[in-house]
Design a protein around this motif. Structure first.
Motif, mmCIF file in Angstrom:
data_model
loop_
_atom_site.group_PDB
_atom_site.id
_atom_site.type_symbol
_atom_site.label_atom_id
_atom_site.label_comp_id
_atom_site.label_asym_id
_atom_site.label_seq_id
_atom_site.Cartn_x
_atom_site.Cartn_y
_atom_site.Cartn_z
ATOM 1 N N GLN A 76 -6.988 4.088 10.981
ATOM 2 C CA GLN A 76 -5.921 3.753 10.034
ATOM 3 C C GLN A 76 -6.379 3.958 8.592
ATOM 4 O OE1 GLN A 76 -2.714 3.223 10.518
ATOM 5 N NE2 GLN A 76 -3.133 3.614 12.679
ATOM 6 N N ALA A 77 -7.640 3.650 8.306
ATOM 7 C CA ALA A 77 -8.173 3.880 6.960
ATOM 8 C C ALA A 77 -8.133 5.373 6.635
ATOM 9 C CB ALA A 77 -9.594 3.340 6.844
ATOM 10 N N GLN A 79 -6.157 7.619 7.932
ATOM 11 C CA GLN A 79 -4.759 8.040 7.766
ATOM 12 C C GLN A 79 -4.220 7.620 6.411
ATOM 13 O OE1 GLN A 79 -3.115 10.164 9.950
ATOM 14 N NE2 GLN A 79 -1.861 10.295 8.102
ATOM 15 N N SER A 80 -4.611 6.449 5.949
ATOM 16 C CA SER A 80 -4.190 5.982 4.632
ATOM 17 C C SER A 80 -4.705 6.914 3.540
ATOM 18 C CB SER A 80 -4.684 4.551 4.397
ATOM 19 O OG SER A 80 -4.349 4.115 3.097
ATOM 20 N N ASN A 83 -2.795 10.226 3.672
ATOM 21 C CA ASN A 83 -1.470 10.049 3.071
ATOM 22 C C ASN A 83 -1.567 9.958 1.555
ATOM 23 O OD1 ASN A 83 -0.408 10.021 5.656
ATOM 24 N ND2 ASN A 83 -0.186 7.802 5.721
ATOM 25 N N ASP A 84 -2.552 9.213 1.064
ATOM 26 C CA ASP A 84 -2.703 9.023 -0.372
ATOM 27 C C ASP A 84 -3.066 10.333 -1.080
ATOM 28 O OD1 ASP A 84 -2.774 6.986 -2.586
ATOM 29 O OD2 ASP A 84 -4.810 7.805 -2.780
ATOM 30 N N SER A 149 -8.416 6.627 -3.683
ATOM 31 C CA SER A 149 -7.716 6.432 -2.402
ATOM 32 C C SER A 149 -8.432 5.397 -1.537
ATOM 33 C CB SER A 149 -7.551 7.753 -1.656
ATOM 34 O OG SER A 149 -8.779 8.216 -1.167
ATOM 35 N N ARG A 152 -7.180 2.077 -2.498
ATOM 36 C CA ARG A 152 -5.748 1.848 -2.230
ATOM 37 C C ARG A 152 -5.417 1.899 -0.741
ATOM 38 N NH1 ARG A 152 -4.888 5.486 -6.953
ATOM 39 N NH2 ARG A 152 -4.795 7.198 -5.489
ATOM 40 N N LEU A 153 -6.374 1.591 0.111
ATOM 41 C CA LEU A 153 -6.120 1.663 1.551
ATOM 42 C C LEU A 153 -4.922 0.794 1.911
ATOM 43 C CD1 LEU A 153 -9.693 1.506 3.100
ATOM 44 C CD2 LEU A 153 -8.226 3.500 2.818
ATOM 45 N N ALA A 154 -4.046 1.362 2.715
ATOM 46 C CA ALA A 154 -2.853 0.642 3.159
ATOM 47 C C ALA A 154 -2.823 0.665 4.680
ATOM 48 C CB ALA A 154 -1.601 1.310 2.593
ATOM 49 N N MET A 155 -2.651 -0.493 5.256
ATOM 50 C CA MET A 155 -2.570 -0.595 6.712
ATOM 51 C C MET A 155 -1.106 -0.735 7.115
ATOM 52 S SD MET A 155 -5.536 -0.278 8.019
ATOM 53 C CE MET A 155 -6.908 0.256 7.021
ATOM 54 N N PRO A 156 -0.732 -0.157 8.246
ATOM 55 C CA PRO A 156 0.671 -0.193 8.675
ATOM 56 C C PRO A 156 1.091 -1.594 9.112
ATOM 57 C CG PRO A 156 -0.702 0.733 10.394
ATOM 58 C CD PRO A 156 -1.586 0.535 9.194
#
Length: 181
Positions: A76-77, A79-80, A83-84, A149, A152-156
């Motif tokens: 997930q990290a 993928q974040s 995406n970023d 990035s 700014r990690l974003a988890m779903p």
């Protein structure tokens, strides 16, 4: 001259067409080199230690759970970050990979604690070439974008469900996602 003027727009379009999001494999290689592949490992450890139905498991199952949870979190990290970085992330990651293969990149890794003391000692940080490449990369958009990035990690929103699925798929451990959230 006229032919060159006609080719210039085509070259620009070709350059735009080749830009793509970063691949997970290329990003994973750069993260591994930077020793960022352990991101989420402490969170996985903490979950196994604190979630009641996980902490009572035998050690072998807890180890499997830590590994499964970490795999989901690091995935997930990545993928974040992908995406970023957006549609030209492949370029950013390629620039990082090239830099990390240089002596200046090895110096960067030494500062990050990602190389051994012996490797760090062998780097000639006083050379003009080292200094100029190092400074240029630190000022580059590639450096700025990837490091930003990471912060700014974003988890779903469905992360607990993904973690529970990872436990089921990799370890055959059934867990209610509500226990993780």
């Amino acid at each position: 001259m006229r032919n060159l003027a006609l080719l210039l727009p085509l070259l620009c379009v070709a350059g735009l067409a080749s830009a793509a999001p970063a691949s997970e494999a290329a990003l994973a290689d750069v993260m591994r080199t930077l020793h960022k592949d352990t991101m989420g490992a402490s969170s996985a450890e903490m979950m196994v230690a604190e979630v009641p139905s996980l902490k009572v498991l035998p050690e072998g199952d807890r180890q499997c759970a830590r590994s499964a949870l970490h795999a989901v979190l690091i995935g997930q990290a990545r993928q974040s970050v992908i995406n970023d970085l957006g549609d030209d992330g492949d370029t950013v990651i390629a620039e990082w990979a090239r830099f990390l293969d240089t002596p200046s990149g090895k110096g960067y890794l030494a500062l990050e604690g990602a190389v051994s003391a012996a490797e760090a000692e062998a780097i000639d940080v006083q050379s003009e070439q080292y200094q100029s490449v190092f400074a240029a990369f630190l000022a580059s958009p590639a450096h700025t974008r990837l490091t930003a990035s990471f912060s700014r990690l974003a988890m779903p929103g469905d992360l607990p469900e993904q973690l529970a699925k990872g436990l089921q798929d990799q370890c055959r451990i059934a867990l209610n996602p509500k226990e993780i959230s």
